[in-house]
Structure formats: structure tokens, C-alpha cells
Design an enzyme around this catalytic site. Structure first.
Site, PDB file in Angstrom:
ATOM      1  CD  GLN A  25      -3.001  -0.479  -0.302  1.00 52.45           C
ATOM      2  OE1 GLN A  25      -3.313   0.773  -0.533  1.00 52.45           O
ATOM      3  NE2 GLN A  25      -3.837  -1.400  -0.645  1.00 52.45           N
ATOM      4  CB  SER A  26       3.985   2.090  -1.784  1.00 49.34           C
ATOM      5  OG  SER A  26       4.987   3.193  -2.000  1.00 49.34           O
TER       6      SER A  26
END
Ligand SMILES: *Cc1c(COP(=O)(O)O)cnc(C)c1O
Length: 339
Positions: A75-76
Site C-alpha cells: 500500500q505504498s
């Protein structure tokens, strides 16, 4: 200090707003709380990486790259902003995503930032947690180069001296806004991870002799490691700007008491911060970074570390897109009611 000496691709919506949070200030009964809205940088739901990418992507263009590559957690936010920036410039984008939390949740792996990565046309590949991701990135880039591609690699979080210039600029912008409205800032607080945000800010603040203490709230590494990472990058950034000695080791302060079980694993205090910001100020935090930063900020206010009469700025680094990868961290069954 003259940042226009460095190539930059202007794309962020700047300056981001500087706003007073009256309801949160009243709720906590401590200092006057202000927020610097870097969640509103404008690119694909915003966030702090856009400022760094303005300098990084300008370098990629100058080097005539046809594809940029970077890496991050699944989930960057950095990956998502890189994918969006590349799309806007008509470049390819390939991202290595590390499953640091080990989660197999469907939304964690496909929704939130990952959905946006793919919408912007980026390709992704997954890696298990714990590897040397920047080394993996360089190896993957070399494989692509061998096929004739012109690749520009961006380290995790966009945190190198080029990317940190974006936050040197943010320090100038923030202090300028405060000066323009006669706002004397007593502290600045923000979430710190790959170090580029804090490093750039400290260089900018010190170079203009602002005399505003800066506190990073850690989301991953222990305090000595985090402070050393920030200090090293701040020195390298200052050197790039021709003022190597402007930052001293004691200027770099991180508090890592709010990491909880580890990177990307929500904490109770972080979840409370998300609900407080959303219900009192209609501002969205994310469970990985800004919520842990805000949790530290709130706890330090409650403990009297920031006092009544002081003015404290929380730099909101963005991340709300990750909420949709973390829906399982919330329980809203009580919110369904028949009246
Ligand atoms: C990357 C990120 C941070 C941390 O910034 P660094 O420059 O990596 O230290 C904080 N908040 C959000 C939402 C981020 O995406």
C-alpha cells in the site's frame, strides 16, 4: 539558497493550505493546532511524495528515461504517486511491491493505492517481506536495461538528496506562509519513514535559521536508526545545496514510541487519531503513516509536551488512499442504525 538551480517538473498544487484546526484544538485543550495540507498536493489523491517527485522526475526526463522504476510496501503512497507522475509525463512505470505485513487480505493487495497504481498504467510485481528492496530494484532495472530500455530508478520513498529538495522547498513555503500571516510557529510535527521529508525540512529550516524545532514521529525503524538515516540524508542534501554543515546531529529528533507492532500494522492510538481527525475536522489520515504521526502528536499534547499558548503545525503527509486497503481495521457495525 536557490532551488531553481535544480531541474524540476512543476505538477504539484502548491502552496498547499496552512489551516487552523479549531475543533481538534478545543478537544485536546492544549496548544493551538495548525495543519499543513500536503495531503492536498493534487496528484492522484495527493501526498508528500509528489514534492520529491517534482525533482526526481525532472532528472528522469533529462536522462531521457522511457520508464521509471521504484519500490515500496504493497500500500505504498510513493508507488502510487510515482505511477501517476509517470503517466502524466508519458513514461512507463514498473513497481516492486514488498508484502511487509504478510497480509493476504484482498483489499490490502488489490484496492487502495494498488488499484490506483494499475489505473495509472503501472505494472507491478510482488516480493515477500524482509528482502533488500533497493538491491532488488537495481537488479530488476538491469534486466530491463538488457532489453534496451532506458530506466530511471527511484529509491523507496523517493528519499535521496534529489527527492529531499522537495521538502527543502516545503520548509521555505511553510515559513513564508507563517510569516505572511504573523503566525509564530513553536513546533512542527510529522510522520517520518524513509527520511526524505524530515531531512529536506531540517535542511530548509536550518538554512533559513527559522529556529523552529522539528519532530518526526517514526513509523518503522527504532529511534537511533531513524535519526541516523535522517541525519545522513540531511547532510547529503545540504552538501548538494552547497551548505554541508548547516545541519547538526542534535537537530534531528525522532520519537519512535508510536510504531506499535511494526510497519503497516495499525495501532489503537492511530485508529483513534483517524477517527478524531475525520469526525472533528473532516481530514482523512491513513493507518500506516499519518495516523501514527498524529497519534504521537495527540499523545504528546495530552502529556503536556506541547503547551497551551503554543502554536504547533502538524504536517499532513497524505496517504488517505490506503484507507481502502485497510477497511478490515475498522468496525462500523454500530454506525448502521434505524431511526
Ligand atoms: C512516505 C510517507 C511518509 C513518510 O515520509 P518519508 O519522506 O518517507 O519519511 C509519511 N506519510 C505518508 C502518508 C507517506 O506516504
Amino acid at each position: 539558497m536557490h532551488l531553481a538551480r535544480f531541474p524540476r517538473r512543476f505538477i504539484a498544487h502548491l502552496p498547499t493550505p496552512l489551516e487552523r484546526l479549531d475543533r481538534l484544538s478545543a478537544e485536546l485543550g492544549g496548544p493551538e493546532i495548525w495543519i499543513k495540507r500536503d495531503d492536498c498536493t493534487g496528484l492522484s489523491t495527493g501526498g508528500n511524495k509528489t514534492r520529491k517527485l517534482e525533482f526526481l522526475m525532472a532528472e528522469a526526463e533529462l536522462q531521457k528515461a522511457d520508464i521509471v522504476m521504484t519500490q515500496g510496501a504493497i500500500q505504498s503512497n510513493h508507488a502510487r504517486q510515482t505511477a501517476a507522475f509517470a503517466a502524466k509525463l508519458g513514461m512507463g512505470c514498473h513497481i516492486l511491491l514488498e508484502n511487509r505485513t504478510g497480509s493476504q487480505d484482498k483489499n490490502y493487495i488489490n484496492n487502495g493505492n494498488v488499484l490506483l497504481d494499475h489505473l495509472h498504467g503501472a505494472t507491478t510485481e510482488i516480493r515477500p517481506g524482509g528482502g533488500d528492496m533497493n538491491a532488488e530494484l537495481e537488479q530488476a532495472a538491469d534486466r530491463l536495461r538488457a532489453t534496451g530500455k532506458k530506466v530511471y530508478t527511484i529509491p523507496g520513498g523517493g528519499s535521496n538528496p534529489t527527492g529531499a529538495l522537495g521538502y527543502v522547498n516545503c520548509a521555505f513555503e511553510l515559513v513564508g506562509q507563517a510569516n505572511d500571516r504573523g503566525l509564530k510557529i513553536d513546533h512542527i510535527v510529522h510522520a517520518t519513514g524513509s527520511a526524505g521529508t524530515q531531512a529536506g525540512l531540517i535542511v530548509g529550516l536550518k538554512a533559513m535559521n527559522a529556529q523552529i524545532p522539528l519532530l518526526g514521529i517514526g513509523v518503522r525503524a527504532p529511534k537511533p536508526t531513524q535519526e541516523e538515516n535522517v541525519f545522513k540524508l540531511a547532510r547529503a542534501t545540504a552538501e548538494k545545496l552547497g551548505c554541508a554543515d548547516v545541519v547538526a546531529r542534535e537537530d534531528v529528533v525522532a520519537n519512535t514510541d508510536y510504531v506499535g507492532e511494526g510497519y503497516g500494522i495499525p495501532t489503537e492510538s492511530g485508529m483513534e487519531a483517524i477517527q478524531m481527525f475525520a469526525s472533528l475536522e473532516s481530514i482523512l489520515l491513513d493507518p500506516v503513516y499519518s495516523a501514527k504521526g498524529a497519534a504521537g502528536f495527540i499523545d504528546l499534547i495530552r502529556k503536556g509536551h506541547f503547551k497551551k499558548g503554543e502554536r504547533v503545525v502538524f504536517l499532513h503527509t497524505g496517504g488517505s488512499a490506503a484507507l481502502f486497503g485497510y477497511d478490515k481495521a475498522f468496525d462500523f457495525t454500530g454506525s448502521w442504525q434505524t431511526v
